[in-house]
Design a protein around this motif. Structure first.
Motif: not given
Lengths: 196, 274
Positions: B226-234
């Motif tokens: 799984v990938a995430t590209a969100h700089l603020f969620n994590f």
């Protein structure tokens, strides 16, 4: 497959002075050698022979007792022979040959074996000092050396079949996995090699 | 047994890292910002793989991207994939010489299938990540978008996915444009687009807002990563906490002990020749 930049990056992170060299004189004079691998077994071996690096490595390791760490294809090149791209003689520092994962031995698994997998190390291993006896390391390979009957087996991994994950015997060290891509587990292993 | 993967995707555009929402971009900060405010050198120990994409809409400065990639990957000890606008073997080679282990190809998968074959024969099939951007259609079904989501391919997403996975690619990065940057969770219905006899690893992207979403993705047997590209969620400690929550919940992710880092860096070393 063989990313020299990553290996250099990891060694420097650990505070080592690293010099990338294809010069037999420099290789023969090094304190410690690290042999990554690029391309196929046959191409890599031919390129070592053409440049005289095969003899320089043997001189450093056997003649002067310098330590060497072979990584991935670099480990395979230490074997007796390899069948990738046509049967080719290896450096012969590790007593087993290298062959492709056979369909019959890996079951439903896919080739290449790629990703983090569990490595089982032997108690008392130098490379795995400070790591737990099962630790995760990153693999990318389609060819393997079997560990069966091999003196110097430091760790194994099972992918349908049990194969050699790491080797250590005297001043000769090798890993089928990429320690430079295996987070702190790999950094520990590289540090153990350098500190030995 | 092979472990599943948690991947962080960084989106880069002309010197800055970007937030993307349904493929609309918002500038966040440069490499220095990433390293100081996001403590990237620490974050990189909480992921299993890093993907860095040059998503510039206009002309790309490949040399600048490569310089950034080198600097970024200096304290990063996981596999790294890079891409964005790859049209030639030489372009791919320059990324592989700047710290990447794999290259990510998107639009050229359809416009220039020979390139996929050339990349595989030059660097090995495992080196090629096929990235596909998929959009749900009002009239039902999905279609594939290329050129940063600007151009729609005619034909169904199923058709294109089947063609791509049968080409010489190592794995599939399947991204939902509808969920991109929304934090609403993955579009798991996209997985029904995959061929039943899927033999290549699948990375799911688009929509992660929290660790529960990551767990939902990894719980599906068709998903390898799984990938995430969100700089603020994590942001801050988020990725490490999400990782621990996943491992605590029984997800088979690779494990290592970050506390060993001080010990590792404490010892003096001799010289070595590589």
């Amino acid at each position: 497959m063989g990313n020299i930049w990553s290996v250099v990056n990891a060694l420097r992170y650990l505070g080592s002075l690293v010099h990338v060299s294809g010069d037999p004189k420099e290789v023969a004079a090094a304190d410690a050698l690290l042999l990554p691998g690029v391309g196929s077994f046959r191409k890599a071996m031919l390129s070592l022979e053409m440049s005289g690096l095969d003899q320089a490595i043997l001189e450093a390791v056997q003649g002067k007792g310098r330590k060497i760490l072979g990584i991935c294809l670099g480990m395979q090149l230490l074997g007796t022979r390899g069948s990738e791209d046509g049967d080719t003689r290896g450096l012969g520092l590790v007593a087993n040959p290298v062959d492709r994962f056979a369909i019959g031995e890996i079951g439903a698994n896919k080739i290449p074996h790629i990703g983090f997998d569990v490595v089982h190390s032997k108690p008392g291993s130098v490379l795995f000092s400070g790591l737990s006896e099962t630790a995760d390391f990153y693999f990318v390979h389609s060819y393997r050396m079997l560990s069966r009957g091999l003196i110097g087996t430091a760790a194994t991994c099972t992918y349908g079949v049990e194969f050699l994950a790491a080797y250590e015997q005297g001043n000769i060290f090798a890993t089928q996995f990429h320690p430079e891509k295996s987070q702190t587990n790999g950094l520990m292993l590289l540090r153990n090699f350098l500190a030995e | 047994m092979l472990k599943k993967r948690l991947i962080f995707t960084l989106l880069y555009n002309q010197g800055s890292f970007m937030l993307s929402r349904n493929f609309r971009l918002q500038k966040v900060g440069n490499l220095k910002w990433l390293q100081t405010n996001y403590d990237f050198s620490h974050i990189s120990f909480s992921i299993d793989e890093l993907i860095v994409l040059d998503i510039a809409r206009g002309e790309r400065d490949t040399q600048a991207f490569c310089e950034m990639l080198k600097a970024l990957t200096e304290g990063c000890f996981v596999p790294i994939a890079a891409g964005g606008g790859i049209r030639t073997v030489e372009h791919a080679r320059s990324l592989l010489r700047s710290g990447a282990d794999k290259v990510v190809v998107n639009t050229a998968l359809y416009d220039n299938r020979e390139l996929t074959a050339d990349l595989a024969s030059e660097f090995g099939q495992q080196c090629v990540v096929a990235s596909m951007d998929v959009k749900h259609q009002r009239e039902g079904g999905y279609q594939v978008m290329v050129d940063n989501g600007a151009r729609r391919l005619s034909g169904t997403a199923e058709h294109w996915i089947e063609q791509v996975v049968n080409d010489s690619v190592g794995e599939l990065y399947l991204n939902s444009i509808d969920r991109d940057g929304t934090g609403q969770g993955y579009d798991l219905r996209m997985l029904d687009l995959l061929p039943t006899s899927m033999s290549k690893p699948v990375i799911l992207a688009g929509g992660v807002g929290n660790s529960t979403h990551l767990a939902e993705g990894l719980a599906d047997a068709r998903i390898d990563a799984v990938a995430t590209a969100h700089l603020f969620n994590f942001v801050g400690d988020g990725l490490r906490q999400a990782r621990n929550a996943l491992i605590g919940g029984g997800v088979e992710l690779p494990q290592w002990d970050l506390r060993q880092l001080d010990d590792i860096l404490g010892k003096q070393q001799a010289g070595v020749t590589a």
